[in-house]
Design a protein around this motif. Structure first.
Motif, PDB file in Angstrom:
ATOM      1  N   ALA A 272     -19.283 -28.740  -2.288  1.00  0.00           N
ATOM      2  CA  ALA A 272     -19.807 -26.838  -1.858  1.00  0.00           C
ATOM      3  C   ALA A 272     -18.405 -26.586  -1.435  1.00  0.00           C
ATOM      4  CB  ALA A 272     -20.348 -26.709  -1.342  1.00  0.00           C
ATOM      5  N   ARG A 273     -17.904 -25.245  -0.890  1.00  0.00           N
ATOM      6  CA  ARG A 273     -16.648 -24.646  -0.439  1.00  0.00           C
ATOM      7  C   ARG A 273     -16.809 -23.984  -0.082  1.00  0.00           C
ATOM      8  NH1 ARG A 273     -15.394 -29.533  -0.714  1.00  0.00           N
ATOM      9  NH2 ARG A 273     -13.181 -31.176  -1.379  1.00  0.00           N
ATOM     10  N   THR A 274     -16.372 -23.476   0.884  1.00  0.00           N
ATOM     11  CA  THR A 274     -16.312 -22.261   1.869  1.00  0.00           C
ATOM     12  C   THR A 274     -15.352 -21.207   0.828  1.00  0.00           C
ATOM     13  OG1 THR A 274     -14.789 -22.711   3.479  1.00  0.00           O
ATOM     14  CG2 THR A 274     -17.040 -23.130   4.024  1.00  0.00           C
ATOM     15  N   VAL A 275     -15.753 -19.489   1.537  1.00  0.00           N
ATOM     16  CA  VAL A 275     -14.443 -18.682   0.770  1.00  0.00           C
ATOM     17  C   VAL A 275     -14.025 -17.907   1.618  1.00  0.00           C
ATOM     18  CG1 VAL A 275     -15.564 -18.704  -1.251  1.00  0.00           C
ATOM     19  CG2 VAL A 275     -15.866 -17.226  -0.114  1.00  0.00           C
ATOM     20  N   SER A 276     -12.561 -18.030   1.986  1.00  0.00           N
ATOM     21  CA  SER A 276     -12.156 -16.190   2.533  1.00  0.00           C
ATOM     22  C   SER A 276     -11.952 -15.697   2.133  1.00  0.00           C
ATOM     23  CB  SER A 276     -10.613 -17.664   3.379  1.00  0.00           C
ATOM     24  OG  SER A 276     -10.694 -18.143   4.287  1.00  0.00           O
ATOM     25  N   ALA A 277     -11.760 -14.626   2.675  1.00  0.00           N
ATOM     26  CA  ALA A 277     -12.247 -13.303   1.596  1.00  0.00           C
ATOM     27  C   ALA A 277     -10.926 -11.954   3.277  1.00  0.00           C
ATOM     28  CB  ALA A 277     -13.171 -12.090   1.953  1.00  0.00           C
ATOM     29  N   GLY A 278     -10.018 -11.396   2.060  1.00  0.00           N
ATOM     30  CA  GLY A 278      -9.446 -10.504   2.908  1.00  0.00           C
ATOM     31  C   GLY A 278      -9.793  -8.578   2.434  1.00  0.00           C
ATOM     32  N   VAL A 279      -9.970  -7.948   3.233  1.00  0.00           N
ATOM     33  CA  VAL A 279     -10.235  -6.339   2.703  1.00  0.00           C
ATOM     34  C   VAL A 279      -9.461  -5.735   3.068  1.00  0.00           C
ATOM     35  CG1 VAL A 279     -11.956  -4.697   3.766  1.00  0.00           C
ATOM     36  CG2 VAL A 279     -12.508  -7.024   3.416  1.00  0.00           C
ATOM     37  N   ALA A 280      -9.218  -4.690   2.026  1.00  0.00           N
ATOM     38  CA  ALA A 280      -8.252  -3.363   2.248  1.00  0.00           C
ATOM     39  C   ALA A 280      -8.372  -2.211   1.851  1.00  0.00           C
ATOM     40  CB  ALA A 280      -6.775  -3.300   1.492  1.00  0.00           C
ATOM     41  N   THR A 281      -8.360  -1.011   2.338  1.00  0.00           N
ATOM     42  CA  THR A 281      -9.214  -0.175   2.330  1.00  0.00           C
ATOM     43  C   THR A 281      -8.438   0.920   2.014  1.00  0.00           C
ATOM     44  OG1 THR A 281     -11.161  -0.769   4.255  1.00  0.00           O
ATOM     45  CG2 THR A 281     -10.565   1.744   3.101  1.00  0.00           C
ATOM     46  N   PHE A 282      -8.841   1.691   0.907  1.00  0.00           N
ATOM     47  CA  PHE A 282      -7.580   3.632   0.536  1.00  0.00           C
ATOM     48  C   PHE A 282      -7.430   4.467   1.891  1.00  0.00           C
ATOM     49  CE2 PHE A 282      -7.391   7.429  -0.996  1.00  0.00           C
ATOM     50  CZ  PHE A 282      -5.574   7.804  -1.865  1.00  0.00           C
ATOM     51  N   PRO A 283      -6.887   5.164   2.741  1.00  0.00           N
ATOM     52  CA  PRO A 283      -5.912   5.129   2.064  1.00  0.00           C
ATOM     53  C   PRO A 283      -4.830   3.982   3.172  1.00  0.00           C
ATOM     54  CG  PRO A 283      -6.144   6.730   3.109  1.00  0.00           C
ATOM     55  CD  PRO A 283      -7.518   6.274   3.511  1.00  0.00           C
ATOM     56  N   GLY A 284      -5.489   3.814   4.441  1.00  0.00           N
ATOM     57  CA  GLY A 284      -4.779   3.100   5.239  1.00  0.00           C
ATOM     58  C   GLY A 284      -3.839   1.566   4.859  1.00  0.00           C
ATOM     59  N   ALA A 285      -4.247   1.013   3.486  1.00  0.00           N
ATOM     60  CA  ALA A 285      -4.090   0.013   3.088  1.00  0.00           C
ATOM     61  C   ALA A 285      -3.353   0.119   1.925  1.00  0.00           C
ATOM     62  CB  ALA A 285      -5.104  -1.325   3.536  1.00  0.00           C
ATOM     63  N   GLY A 286      -3.092   1.354   2.266  1.00  0.00           N
ATOM     64  CA  GLY A 286      -2.562   1.602   0.108  1.00  0.00           C
ATOM     65  C   GLY A 286      -3.367   2.289  -0.258  1.00  0.00           C
ATOM     66  N   ARG A 287      -2.267   2.875  -1.301  1.00  0.00           N
ATOM     67  CA  ARG A 287      -2.260   4.290  -1.740  1.00  0.00           C
ATOM     68  C   ARG A 287      -2.394   4.348  -3.260  1.00  0.00           C
ATOM     69  NH1 ARG A 287      -3.394   9.350   0.867  1.00  0.00           N
ATOM     70  NH2 ARG A 287      -2.285   9.117   3.128  1.00  0.00           N
ATOM     71  N   THR A 288      -1.675   2.894  -3.589  1.00  0.00           N
ATOM     72  CA  THR A 288      -1.760   2.545  -5.291  1.00  0.00           C
ATOM     73  C   THR A 288      -2.664   1.120  -5.188  1.00  0.00           C
ATOM     74  OG1 THR A 288      -0.029   1.150  -4.720  1.00  0.00           O
ATOM     75  CG2 THR A 288       0.457   3.314  -5.012  1.00  0.00           C
ATOM     76  N   PRO A 289      -2.954   1.184  -6.744  1.00  0.00           N
ATOM     77  CA  PRO A 289      -3.745  -0.462  -6.815  1.00  0.00           C
ATOM     78  C   PRO A 289      -2.800  -1.257  -6.790  1.00  0.00           C
ATOM     79  CG  PRO A 289      -4.002   0.991  -8.749  1.00  0.00           C
ATOM     80  CD  PRO A 289      -2.631   1.925  -7.711  1.00  0.00           C
ATOM     81  N   SER A 290      -1.653  -1.552  -6.689  1.00  0.00           N
ATOM     82  CA  SER A 290      -0.976  -2.771  -5.541  1.00  0.00           C
ATOM     83  C   SER A 290      -0.334  -3.181  -4.945  1.00  0.00           C
ATOM     84  CB  SER A 290       1.181  -2.051  -7.280  1.00  0.00           C
ATOM     85  OG  SER A 290       1.192  -1.366  -6.218  1.00  0.00           O
ATOM     86  N   ALA A 291      -0.641  -1.545  -3.842  1.00  0.00           N
ATOM     87  CA  ALA A 291       0.572  -1.836  -2.442  1.00  0.00           C
ATOM     88  C   ALA A 291      -1.953  -2.659  -1.812  1.00  0.00           C
ATOM     89  CB  ALA A 291       0.636  -0.119  -2.110  1.00  0.00           C
ATOM     90  N   LEU A 292      -2.970  -1.859  -2.662  1.00  0.00           N
ATOM     91  CA  LEU A 292      -4.142  -1.981  -2.095  1.00  0.00           C
ATOM     92  C   LEU A 292      -4.229  -4.099  -2.394  1.00  0.00           C
ATOM     93  CD1 LEU A 292      -6.268   0.910  -3.031  1.00  0.00           C
ATOM     94  CD2 LEU A 292      -5.999   0.123  -1.338  1.00  0.00           C
ATOM     95  N   LEU A 293      -3.823  -4.007  -3.134  1.00  0.00           N
ATOM     96  CA  LEU A 293      -3.803  -5.371  -4.054  1.00  0.00           C
ATOM     97  C   LEU A 293      -2.831  -6.480  -3.027  1.00  0.00           C
ATOM     98  CD1 LEU A 293      -4.138  -5.507  -8.052  1.00  0.00           C
ATOM     99  CD2 LEU A 293      -5.784  -6.415  -6.518  1.00  0.00           C
ATOM    100  N   SER A 294      -1.833  -5.423  -2.308  1.00  0.00           N
ATOM    101  CA  SER A 294      -1.070  -6.614  -1.472  1.00  0.00           C
ATOM    102  C   SER A 294      -1.634  -6.929   0.025  1.00  0.00           C
ATOM    103  CB  SER A 294       0.290  -5.725  -2.004  1.00  0.00           C
ATOM    104  OG  SER A 294       0.936  -6.310  -1.119  1.00  0.00           O
ATOM    105  N   SER A 295      -2.226  -5.514   0.281  1.00  0.00           N
ATOM    106  CA  SER A 295      -2.324  -5.733   1.519  1.00  0.00           C
ATOM    107  C   SER A 295      -3.763  -6.626   1.581  1.00  0.00           C
ATOM    108  CB  SER A 295      -3.119  -4.031   1.516  1.00  0.00           C
ATOM    109  OG  SER A 295      -1.395  -3.200   2.033  1.00  0.00           O
ATOM    110  N   ALA A 296      -5.459  -6.269   0.988  1.00  0.00           N
ATOM    111  CA  ALA A 296      -6.151  -7.282   0.352  1.00  0.00           C
ATOM    112  C   ALA A 296      -5.544  -8.816   0.514  1.00  0.00           C
ATOM    113  CB  ALA A 296      -6.629  -7.121  -0.737  1.00  0.00           C
ATOM    114  N   ASP A 297      -4.699  -9.373  -0.012  1.00  0.00           N
ATOM    115  CA  ASP A 297      -3.852 -10.890  -0.255  1.00  0.00           C
ATOM    116  C   ASP A 297      -3.192 -10.824   1.084  1.00  0.00           C
ATOM    117  OD1 ASP A 297      -3.050 -12.640  -1.657  1.00  0.00           O
ATOM    118  OD2 ASP A 297      -0.662 -12.151  -1.066  1.00  0.00           O
TER     119      ASP A 297
END
Length: 322
Positions: A272-297
């Protein structure tokens, strides 16, 4: 009175009026047409058959009498005839199971006193057309099935069955447009911790099994309105329409715990393995799809670099227990 014989019947039909000008030509057409023309008296006797009619009868009944005029059609053809009498109209008849299909046009004949004088049958072998039509239907069904499969393959990951990156990007763009109208929107990016060691220690097959098992765990946990996709490698993205940052972090923690409980059996025992997670919320972490994905990454990278098995939200890290 209706005349019998191979040519007499057709000539008798055209003795009056302007038809006198064309009986020979019309008789020639009837005699040479590839369609079988058969005329039957009210009592069922053959009154006329053109050459194609004779050929058809002998194909259906190889031992039929050489001369058919005056013979009883029901006696000659027997069970090959329809059980119910045919009225004027068009029919499709199947002969010999499904071996042969005949297109049949029936016309009622009347004598000069408007009394029934018999029936004219014009028969065409449409077996090849029927078979071609059936093949066309089958081909259309196959095309539809293949198109459906290709459409599915175009937006799904073959290993996990989840939507793929292409679909994710398209759906995220749609959700960003809705969020621009005032709706909440967050995304979660998850990555399986220490996955490389699974492949190295247990083989790629075990790695694939674990990856698919984690995907099933995510499927069981997300809402029906969420968009879940395999983003690449061992990364997954969940799009959460209507979720603010606090709700998204709580959902990410729920997903983290669910994935940690997932395991698979191998020849060396369960893994078994654990997971790590990053969360991004519109609009503070980005106003475009690419910006949100980058912030989550970036948030995911923080979770990884600070110990793994945790959730990180844009500049803030949460360790369990949210």
């Amino acid at each position: 009175m209706v005349q019998s014989g191979r040519g007499g019947f057709v000539r008798a039909l055209f003795r009056r009026g302007s038809a006198r000008l064309v009986p020979a030509a019309l008789n020639l057409v009837v005699q040479r047409t590839s369609d079988a023309v058969v005329v039957v008296a009210p009592d069922g006797r053959f009154l006329h058959l053109n050459p194609a009619g004779y050929r058809l009868v002998r194909q259906l009944v190889p031992d039929a009498p050489a001369e058919l005029i005056g013979r009883s059609a029901p006696e000659v053809l027997g069970p090959r005839l329809p059980e119910e009498p045919l009225a004027s109209g068009e029919y499709d008849l199947t002969i010999g199971g499904r071996d042969r299909t005949l297109g049949l046009r029936v016309t009622r004949l009347l004598d000069r006193k408007r009394r029934p004088a018999g029936l004219v049958f014009v028969i065409r072998d449409v077996t090849s057309l029927t078979e071609a039509s059936a093949r066309l239907v089958e081909q259309e069904s196959t095309f539809h099935r293949l198109r459906t499969e290709l459409e599915h393959q175009a937006i799904h990951d073959p290993l996990t069955g989840l939507h793929n990156r292409r679909y994710l990007v398209e759906r995220l763009a749609d959700e960003v447009k809705r969020a621009q109208q005032g709706s909440n929107l967050s995304i979660i990016m998850l990555d399986i911790d220490n996955f490389k060691g699974v492949n190295e220690s247990h083989g790629h097959a075990a790695g694939d099994d674990l990856l698919a098992a984690v995907a099933r765990g995510l499927i069981d946990t997300v809402r029906s309105r969420d968009v879940l996709a395999r983003y690449g490698g061992v990364e997954f993205v969940v799009v959460l329409p209507g979720a603010a940052s606090r709700q998204a972090c709580a959902r990410a923690e729920q997903l983290r715990r669910r994935c940690a409980a997932v395991g698979v059996e191998t020849a060396d025992g369960p893994i078994a393995r654990t997971v790590s997670a990053g969360v991004a919320t519109f609009p503070g972490a980005g106003r475009t799809p690419s910006a949100l994905l980058s912030s989550a990454d970036q948030a995911l990278h923080v979770a990884k670099s600070t110990g793994r098995d945790r959730v990180s939200l844009a500049e803030h890290t949460y360790v369990g227990g949210l």
